[in-house]
Motif scaffolding. Structure first.
Motif, PDB file in Angstrom:
ATOM      1  N   THR A   1       0.842  -1.201   0.000  1.00 13.67           N
ATOM      2  CA  THR A   1       0.000   0.000   0.000  1.00 13.67           C
ATOM      3  C   THR A   1       0.870   1.241   0.000  1.00 13.67           C
ATOM      4  N   ALA A   2       1.955   1.219   0.752  1.00 17.52           N
ATOM      5  CA  ALA A   2       2.878   2.353   0.782  1.00 17.52           C
ATOM      6  C   ALA A   2       3.480   2.604  -0.594  1.00 17.52           C
ATOM      7  N   MET A   3       3.800   1.518  -1.317  1.00  9.75           N
ATOM      8  CA  MET A   3       4.326   1.681  -2.672  1.00  9.75           C
ATOM      9  C   MET A   3       3.297   2.319  -3.594  1.00  9.75           C
ATOM     10  N   LYS A   4       2.056   1.809  -3.522  1.00  6.90           N
ATOM     11  CA  LYS A   4       1.010   2.280  -4.423  1.00  6.90           C
ATOM     12  C   LYS A   4       0.612   3.729  -4.143  1.00  6.90           C
ATOM     13  N   THR A   5       0.743   4.162  -2.889  1.00  7.56           N
ATOM     14  CA  THR A   5       0.322   5.515  -2.515  1.00  7.56           C
ATOM     15  C   THR A   5       1.499   6.463  -2.340  1.00  7.56           C
ATOM     16  N   GLU A   6       2.690   6.003  -2.761  1.00  7.56           N
ATOM     17  CA  GLU A   6       3.914   6.811  -2.694  1.00  7.56           C
ATOM     18  C   GLU A   6       4.236   7.249  -1.271  1.00  7.56           C
ATOM     19  N   ARG A   7       3.984   6.332  -0.308  1.00  9.23           N
ATOM     20  CA  ARG A   7       4.328   6.621   1.090  1.00  9.23           C
ATOM     21  C   ARG A   7       5.438   5.690   1.587  1.00  9.23           C
ATOM     22  N   TYR A   8       6.113   5.029   0.657  1.00 10.11           N
ATOM     23  CA  TYR A   8       7.171   4.117   1.062  1.00 10.11           C
ATOM     24  C   TYR A   8       8.379   4.906   1.573  1.00 10.11           C
ATOM     25  N   ARG A   9       8.744   5.938   0.883  1.00  7.64           N
ATOM     26  CA  ARG A   9       9.801   6.856   1.312  1.00  7.64           C
ATOM     27  C   ARG A   9       9.499   8.203   0.684  1.00  7.64           C
ATOM     28  N   TRP A  10       9.217   9.191   1.499  1.00 11.67           N
ATOM     29  CA  TRP A  10       8.790  10.469   0.951  1.00 11.67           C
ATOM     30  C   TRP A  10       9.211  11.609   1.885  1.00 11.67           C
ATOM     31  N   LYS A  11       9.141  12.824   1.371  1.00  9.27           N
ATOM     32  CA  LYS A  11       9.499  14.009   2.146  1.00  9.27           C
ATOM     33  C   LYS A  11       8.332  14.980   2.172  1.00  9.27           C
ATOM     34  N   ASP A  12       8.175  15.642   3.315  1.00 10.20           N
ATOM     35  CA  ASP A  12       7.116  16.652   3.404  1.00 10.20           C
ATOM     36  C   ASP A  12       7.612  17.981   2.860  1.00 10.20           C
ATOM     37  N   SER A  13       6.785  19.001   2.979  1.00  6.98           N
ATOM     38  CA  SER A  13       7.118  20.310   2.410  1.00  6.98           C
ATOM     39  C   SER A  13       8.341  20.935   3.063  1.00  6.98           C
ATOM     40  N   GLU A  14       8.690  20.494   4.261  1.00  6.33           N
ATOM     41  CA  GLU A  14       9.862  21.024   4.967  1.00  6.33           C
ATOM     42  C   GLU A  14      11.113  20.181   4.733  1.00  6.33           C
ATOM     43  N   GLY A  15      10.978  19.129   3.906  1.00  4.16           N
ATOM     44  CA  GLY A  15      12.123  18.299   3.577  1.00  4.16           C
ATOM     45  C   GLY A  15      12.389  17.164   4.555  1.00  4.16           C
ATOM     46  N   LYS A  16      11.513  16.947   5.535  1.00  2.34           N
ATOM     47  CA  LYS A  16      11.691  15.860   6.484  1.00  2.34           C
ATOM     48  C   LYS A  16      11.278  14.553   5.830  1.00  2.34           C
ATOM     49  N   GLU A  17      12.127  13.530   6.002  1.00  2.00           N
ATOM     50  CA  GLU A  17      11.884  12.257   5.328  1.00  2.00           C
ATOM     51  C   GLU A  17      11.072  11.309   6.207  1.00  2.00           C
ATOM     52  N   TYR A  18      10.108  10.635   5.597  1.00  2.00           N
ATOM     53  CA  TYR A  18       9.267   9.655   6.283  1.00  2.00           C
ATOM     54  C   TYR A  18       9.267   8.348   5.496  1.00  2.00           C
ATOM     55  N   SER A  19       8.935   7.269   6.202  1.00  2.00           N
ATOM     56  CA  SER A  19       8.677   5.976   5.569  1.00  2.00           C
ATOM     57  C   SER A  19       7.543   5.316   6.337  1.00  2.00           C
ATOM     58  N   CYS A  20       6.355   5.300   5.758  1.00  2.00           N
ATOM     59  CA  CYS A  20       5.179   4.783   6.457  1.00  2.00           C
ATOM     60  C   CYS A  20       5.079   3.267   6.363  1.00  2.00           C
ATOM     61  N   ALA A  21       5.951   2.633   5.572  1.00  2.00           N
ATOM     62  CA  ALA A  21       5.990   1.175   5.504  1.00  2.00           C
ATOM     63  C   ALA A  21       6.809   0.632   6.666  1.00  2.00           C
ATOM     64  N   GLY A  22       6.502  -0.595   7.079  1.00  2.00           N
ATOM     65  CA  GLY A  22       7.317  -1.259   8.084  1.00  2.00           C
ATOM     66  C   GLY A  22       7.252  -0.603   9.457  1.00  2.00           C
ATOM     67  N   ARG A  23       8.353  -0.731  10.221  1.00  2.00           N
ATOM     68  CA  ARG A  23       8.398  -0.252  11.600  1.00  2.00           C
ATOM     69  C   ARG A  23       8.438   1.268  11.701  1.00  2.00           C
ATOM     70  N   GLY A  24       8.931   1.900  10.643  1.00  2.00           N
ATOM     71  CA  GLY A  24       9.069   3.353  10.711  1.00  2.00           C
ATOM     72  C   GLY A  24      10.251   3.793  11.553  1.00  2.00           C
ATOM     73  N   GLY A  25      11.346   3.021  11.499  1.00  2.00           N
ATOM     74  CA  GLY A  25      12.520   3.352  12.306  1.00  2.00           C
ATOM     75  C   GLY A  25      12.480   2.663  13.655  1.00  2.00           C
ATOM     76  N   GLU A  26      13.509   2.907  14.463  1.00  2.00           N
ATOM     77  CA  GLU A  26      13.628   2.231  15.754  1.00  2.00           C
ATOM     78  C   GLU A  26      12.456   2.533  16.684  1.00  2.00           C
ATOM     79  N   GLY A  27      12.027   3.780  16.728  1.00  2.00           N
ATOM     80  CA  GLY A  27      10.937   4.162  17.621  1.00  2.00           C
ATOM     81  C   GLY A  27       9.684   4.601  16.893  1.00  2.00           C
ATOM     82  N   GLY A  28       9.588   4.263  15.619  1.00  2.00           N
ATOM     83  CA  GLY A  28       8.431   4.674  14.830  1.00  2.00           C
ATOM     84  C   GLY A  28       8.475   6.113  14.386  1.00  2.00           C
ATOM     85  N   GLU A  29       9.649   6.759  14.555  1.00  2.13           N
ATOM     86  CA  GLU A  29       9.737   8.193  14.236  1.00  2.13           C
ATOM     87  C   GLU A  29       9.617   8.472  12.745  1.00  2.13           C
ATOM     88  N   LYS A  30       9.799   7.442  11.903  1.00  3.98           N
ATOM     89  CA  LYS A  30       9.674   7.645  10.458  1.00  3.98           C
ATOM     90  C   LYS A  30       8.228   7.557   9.976  1.00  3.98           C
TER      91      LYS A  30
END
Length: 319
Positions: free
Chosen positions: A59-88
């Motif tokens: 779903t993240a791939m299809k909706t382009e949320r696998y690895r993306w940046k917001d308007s401020e340039g902060k990087e997110y990845s909504c697939a998987g764990r989202g980093g060690e503490g879910g911060e991604k």
């Protein structure tokens, strides 16, 4: 009139390749790498976590949320764990993230929520077995009815009952190594959304016999690691693993909850355009991921020709 707060949808899927979901580590059994099984019946299954984890990534791939940046340039990845503490994980609820909201997110000490889609284990419904009349698909009352303990399907303990028309005249039939006589039974599978060929060659056996047939006819493969220096088999690296064979039909449930009355971090869940996050919206996001099962697969051994699973009763439309 009561408004629905949830919906249970039963999915049916067919293995396009063998499926290997490992039990975790090597064991001293008939194979080095066994697959996970239901403890009470010893029948292989696909855990709900394997389904939801793969669906989330796709779903993240299809909706382009696998690895993306917001308007401020902060990087997110909504697939998987989202980093060690879910911060991604972005954790956006207004407008609702098509990955974080259906599948859930946890941002450490920040906000978190359980996903609005709840996945349950996929159990074998019809299992393909070689016979003297060609392939047949075997099921049992427990496989067909789950743990609802209904009595719509019945068959004698030491016999088989043909559910499809093509096998009605067979008085004796082998299921791999096991030979059974035709017995009395009942059951109807006309309403199931599965291929007609499988319906025509479906056979009902008892719960007692079903486990033996399944475990005696799993696919077992042998592999070996290659020494990169010589290009030949590496000494001592031979191993075996088992898989649920191609053509197996599964069924699994997903519960879709409405997010209309949720409030996360003081914000209501809203879609783009300020609409309610309803059951149909949640289902649409999840089925985008389920659609890719037939291309990208689930489980392990994906580089060895395993994993593709086609979900048969997705919503019509562009998933």
């Amino acid at each position: 009139m009561c408004e629905n707060l949830y919906e249970v949808k039963t999915y049916y899927a067919i293995a396009l390749d063998p499926i290997h979901v490992g039990a975790g580590g090597a064991r001293l059994e008939r194979v080095d790498l066994p697959i996970i099984r239901e403890p009470g019946t010893n029948i292989p299954k696909i855990p709900g976590t394997s389904l939801s984890g793969s669906a989330r990534a796709y779903t993240a791939m299809k909706t382009e949320r696998y690895r993306w940046k917001d308007s401020e340039g902060k990087e997110y990845s909504c697939a998987g764990r989202g980093g060690e503490g879910g911060e991604k994980h972005c954790g956006k609820v207004n407008p609702a993230c098509p990955v974080c909201v259906p599948y859930g997110f946890s941002r450490g000490t920040g906000s978190s929520m359980q996903g609005l889609a709840q996945f349950f284990d996929a159990h074998i419904l019809f299992f393909p077995v070689a016979s003297i009349v060609g392939p047949v698909w075997v099921t049992s009352p427990l496989a067909r009815e789950g743990l609802r303990l209904e009595t719509d399907f019945q068959v004698q303990d030491e016999g088989f009952y043909p559910l499809g028309q093509q096998l009605q005249n067979e008085q004796r039939l082998n299921f791999g190594w096991l030979m059974l006589n035709k017995g009395q039974g009942r059951g109807n599978i006309d309403s199931l959304p599965i291929p007609e060929k499988i319906k025509q060659r479906a056979v009902l056996v008892s719960d007692k016999v079903f486990s033996f047939i399944v475990n005696s006819n799993l696919e077992v493969r042998t592999s070996v690691s290659i020494d990169p220096a010589t290009g030949t088999a590496e000494e001592g690296a031979l191993f075996t693993y088992e898989a649920i064979p191609r053509g197996t039909v599964f069924r699994f449930d997903v519960v879709y909850n409405s997010g209309k009355y949720f409030n996360i971090g003081g914000q209501e869940l809203k879609t783009e355009g300020d609409g309610d996050v309803g059951i149909q919206w949640v289902k649409a996001q999840v089925e985008k991921g389920l659609k890719l099962f037939e291309t990208l697969g689930i489980g392990g051994m994906g580089t060895r020709g395993m994993g593709r699973l086609k979900v048969l009763n997705l919503q019509k439309g562009d998933c």
